[in-house]
Design a protein around this motif. Structure first.
Motif: not given
Ligand SMILES: [Zn+2]
Length: 247
Positions: A156-160
């Motif tokens: 669930r980490q926001t992607l660059p």
């Protein structure tokens, strides 16, 4: 309610006994329906013209315990472009196969009906490949399988933004660099993610004017056709036919 009526597009038709056919159609009001059309395999049948695949017709039906019966049927719309071009017929067959496979009987999905009908009307006007990708994407969204494009589907980490990113049909979306080692993925560029977001929102008729580079078209195909095949558990027959035609 014994008698009912529905506006629907015919998905497929198969022979039943000597003179009858079983028609599967996708209706605005009830979702997918199946009904027997008595006598419509006879060349003289009045129903025959309105129960051919991809016709839009109004069905007058009698509710049955196992299968409904078509009492009368009135042709509302045909799509001549599909009838005159084998490749376009193949695309229509693919869209119909997807609607059939992704929907349950008598589960209404009027938004999907609307997109399906608009797609049939756009065949021959919009580019067939982009139209097919836009339809696959909307179908996935409208049946609860819309791809996740913003955050990693595992952690669930926001992607660059602005980098090439791994997409996984199995997890249903993008993966961050630390999660992407776990299973087969498809690498896609930022332009493809942007195109996906664009095709997912806005009016469907934008497929008439949107232009994408061939590399993006290939990546859209890889993501969407693979996601569709993953959820189905098989590669759709009509898609293999389209691949052989090269469209
Ligand atoms: Zn992750």
């Amino acid at each position: 309610m014994k008698f009912f009526q529905a506006e629907a597009v015919v998905l497929k038709s198969r022979p039943h006994k000597e003179a009858d056919r079983i028609i599967t159609f996708f209706s605005r009001e009830y979702g997918k329906l199946r009904a027997v059309s008595y006598g419509s395999a006879r060349p003289t049948s009045r129903k025959r013209g309105a129960v051919q695949p991809f016709c839009r017709s109004r069905f007058y039906l009698v509710r049955g315990q196992e299968v409904h019966r078509i009492d009368q049927v009135e042709l509302l719309e045909r799509f001549p472009a599909i009838e005159q071009d084998l490749a376009l017929f193949g695309v229509a067959a693919y869209l119909a196969e997807l609607v059939d496979a992704f929907t349950g009987e008598e589960a209404p999905n009027p938004k999907l009906y609307d997109i399906f009908l608009r797609s049939l009307r756009l065949l021959g006007k919009a580019g067939a490949a982009l139209l097919t990708r836009a339809f696959e994407l909307r179908l996935l969204i409208l049946t609860g399988f819309g791809p996740e494009l913003g955050v990693c589907t595992l952690c669930r980490q926001t992607l660059p933004p602005g980098e090439r990113i791994a997409f996984s049909p199995q997890t249903g979306g993008v993966l961050c660099p630390s999660c992407k080692g776990e299973g087969p993925t498809i690498e896609v560029g930022p332009g493809t993610l942007k195109a996906l977001r664009h095709l997912a929102a806005g009016p469907f008729e934008q497929v008439l004017t949107v232009k994408v580079a061939p590399v993006i078209e290939r990546e859209l195909y890889a993501i969407l056709a693979e996601t569709v095949a993953f959820h189905l558990g098989y590669r759709p027959q009509a898609l293999s036919f389209l691949d052989r035609l090269g469209s």
